[in-house]
Design a protein around this motif. Structure first.
Motif, short mmCIF file in Angstrom:
data_model
loop_
_atom_site.label_atom_id
_atom_site.label_comp_id
_atom_site.label_asym_id
_atom_site.label_seq_id
_atom_site.Cartn_x
_atom_site.Cartn_y
_atom_site.Cartn_z
N ASP A 146 25.33 45.36 45.92
CA ASP A 146 23.79 43.76 44.27
C ASP A 146 25.27 42.91 44.20
OD1 ASP A 146 21.36 45.09 45.50
OD2 ASP A 146 21.30 45.47 43.75
N GLN A 147 26.01 43.28 43.46
CA GLN A 147 27.11 42.18 43.65
C GLN A 147 27.71 41.52 44.25
OE1 GLN A 147 29.88 44.10 39.81
NE2 GLN A 147 28.37 45.20 39.73
N GLN A 148 28.42 43.01 45.42
CA GLN A 148 28.83 41.89 46.54
C GLN A 148 27.97 41.21 47.50
OE1 GLN A 148 29.93 46.27 48.52
NE2 GLN A 148 32.03 46.57 46.75
N LEU A 149 27.05 41.62 47.59
CA LEU A 149 26.12 40.77 48.24
C LEU A 149 25.81 39.24 47.84
CD1 LEU A 149 24.25 40.26 50.80
CD2 LEU A 149 22.44 40.94 49.53
N ALA A 150 25.55 39.59 46.18
CA ALA A 150 26.06 37.58 45.27
C ALA A 150 26.83 37.68 45.86
CB ALA A 150 25.17 38.21 43.79
#
Length: 112
Positions: free
Chosen positions: A13-17
């Protein structure tokens, strides 16, 4: 002072954001389109087709580079950039997984 709770979220989720944030400007989307059309591009060529100053284009390229969405080499005054397709494959997988999970969750409930 706000507390950073980023670590409470998954790495995916952090990488996607982070990737979404890096692409969250129309100039960066336009730069990616130019790079996709030309396979590789020298910075000056990008500046010629963009309605922005060279320094602004360079800043957008830096953001895309820092996010890993593009790769580049600098040789003196010449800079050559291309799309990092591995990062885009990972982005597409993560985004499609998120989209599918959200759609499945919506199907399982009676939403407004």
């Amino acid at each position: 002072m706000a507390i950073n709770k980023k670590e409470a979220f998954t790495d995916t989720d952090q990488q996607l954001a982070d990737l979404c944030k890096a692409m969250a400007h129309p100039a960066r989307i336009a730069i990616l389109r130019v790079l996709a059309e030309r396979s590789t591009c020298i910075c000056g060529e990008i500046v010629e087709v963009m309605p922005l100053a060279q320094a602004t284009v360079s800043q957008h390229l830096k953001e895309l580079l820092n996010a890993g969405l593009i790769k580049g080499t600098i040789d003196g005054k010449k800079s050559c950039y291309c799309i990092n397709w591995e990062t885009f494959k990972n982005f597409n997988l993560a985004f499609n997984t998120l989209s599918g999970d959200m759609e499945q969750a919506a199907l399982n409930q009676n939403c407004c």
